[in-house]
Write an enzyme that holds these catalytic residues in place. Structure first.
Site, PDB file in Angstrom:
ATOM      1  CG  ASN A 349      -2.206   0.672   0.871  1.00  0.00           C
ATOM      2  OD1 ASN A 349      -2.370   1.721   0.428  1.00  0.00           O
ATOM      3  ND2 ASN A 349      -3.331  -0.017   1.105  1.00  0.00           N
ATOM      4  CG  HIS A 351       4.482   3.212   5.245  1.00  0.00           C
ATOM      5  ND1 HIS A 351       5.333   2.140   5.859  1.00  0.00           N
ATOM      6  CD2 HIS A 351       4.919   4.487   5.907  1.00  0.00           C
ATOM      7  CE1 HIS A 351       6.275   2.912   6.791  1.00  0.00           C
ATOM      8  NE2 HIS A 351       6.096   4.057   6.805  1.00  0.00           N
ATOM      9  CB  CYS A 352       4.353  -0.794   0.755  1.00  0.00           C
ATOM     10  SG  CYS A 352       3.607  -1.701   2.025  1.00  0.00           S
ATOM     11  CB  ILE A 353       4.532   2.475  -3.135  1.00  0.00           C
ATOM     12  CG1 ILE A 353       3.528   3.469  -2.811  1.00  0.00           C
ATOM     13  CG2 ILE A 353       3.864   1.024  -3.459  1.00  0.00           C
ATOM     14  CD1 ILE A 353       2.645   3.935  -4.014  1.00  0.00           C
TER      15      ILE A 353
END
EC number: 3.5.3.12
Length: 363
Positions: A349, A351-353
């Site tokens: 999501n 935060h991950c990217i």
């Protein structure tokens, strides 16, 4: 080439700042991997562009894009977004990118962790292994080469000496099988400049990262943690969230504060539809993208930047409740929602990217 240092960050006076501290900008990687993103990655690229455009209203954004995709990414993104050519294996900048550090003098350096694609989730991953070094090279920031396989999504710091993580991820034998819990803790202290490690158990149910903390819990500010909750005793997430809440309620941070726990709603549960599935076969190193799979969706996977909170819009039944909680927790920031279903389909999501670069002068 940026300088590679033989010393340890903590001994040099460096620490990882909290995400809410001032940023110089945000880093991202343009998606294109055909065995992860459906429809030639076009729906995912639209979602990444929406995230980058939202962040660019508040702070500089750098998008890394492959030679094949550079022209397309440049056309799809606002002029304010810097697009830099860099080859990668996938698009999870939080996990393969550099962790930036600063010191009391305002100097900027970075940690280059080992990366093995979440314990071998896909292969090859040698180009993702180079992303952190490339980021530090672009910024001319000195580099610490850490002897630890670690993804940025597996840690959350409060900027005051505390790091939050999960046993499911950091103690997973597919990451650092030769290291003990105590040795891993010492590496975290040496390379993040923290003095206390807080361990939760399992992460979000069906999270293919082996339980990254950023889908389960995060610091809101020192002494306050937001936790993904679950109200359904029949949901497999229920005992995980219950255990995490019980642990957090007993914990103190590096400065001796008891932790206040704020619960975020659980979206869905959400599942992959037949139209969203990919036929990847059964070869080793391929990912699972079958219809009916539960998606690792969490409102804890938001991103903090200069004056904003960028939150995922995941479930119309829960989005506004999550937005209201985040607005209350961050009254001084603008809460911006972006639809991220296409990012969730790839296994992560907002935060991950994203990966933040704090203010600082390389040195």
């Amino acid at each position: 080439m940026s300088e590679t240092l033989a010393t340890l960050p903590a001994a040099d006076g460096f620490r990882m700042p909290a995400e809410w501290e001032p940023h110089a900008g945000t880093w991202m990687i343009w998606p294109e991997r055909p065995d992860n993103w459906r429809a030639d990655a076009e729906p995912a690229q639209d979602a990444f562009a929406a995230v980058a455009s939202a962040i660019a209203r508040f702070e500089p954004v750098t998008m890394l894009a492959s030679p094949r995709q550079w022209r397309h990414a440049r056309a799809a993104l606002p002029p304010a977004v810097r697009v830099v050519e860099a080859t990668s294996d996938d698009s999870w900048c939080r996990d393969c990118g550099a962790t930036f550090l600063t010191d009391a003098r305002g100097r900027l350096r970075g940690v280059d962790w080992g990366f093995n694609a979440w314990g071998g989730l896909y292969s090859p991953s040698d180009q993702d292994e180079l992303i952190a070094a490339k980021m530090l090279e672009i910024e001319r920031a000195p580099r610490y080469d850490a002897p630890l396989i670690l993804e940025g999504g597996s840690i959350h710091v409060d900027g005051e000496g505390t790091v939050l993580t999960t046993e499911e991820c950091l103690l997973n034998p597919n990451r650092n099988p030769g290291l003990s819990r105590e040795e891993i803790e010492q590496h975290l202290k040496d390379y993040l400049g923290v003095t206390k490690v807080l361990w939760l158990g399992a992460g979000l149910v069906d999270d293919e990262t082996s339980g990254h903390i950023d889908n389960l819990a995060c610091f809101i500010r020192p002494g306050v943690v937001a936790l993904t909750g679950c109200d359904d005793p029949l949901d497999p997430q229920y005992p995980i969230s219950k255990d995490a809440h019980e642990r957090l309620s007993r914990m103190t941070d590096a400065r001796g504060r008891a932790l206040e726990v704020v619960t975020l709603p659980l979206p869905g549960p959400l599942f992959r539809s037949g139209a969203e599935a990919l036929d990847l076969g059964t070869e080793p190193g391929t990912m699972s993208r079958r219809p009916g799979e539960r998606l690792g969706a969490s409102y804890a996977n938001f991103y903090l930047g200069n004056g904003f909170v960028l939150m995922p819009l995941l479930d119309p039944a829960q989005d506004e409740a999550a937005r209201a909680i985040l607005s209350r927790l961050f009254p001084e920031r603008e809460v911006v929602g972006v639809p991220t279903h296409e990012i969730i389909l790839g296994g992560g999501n907002i935060h991950c990217i994203t990966q933040q670069q704090p203010l600082g002068t390389p040195g």
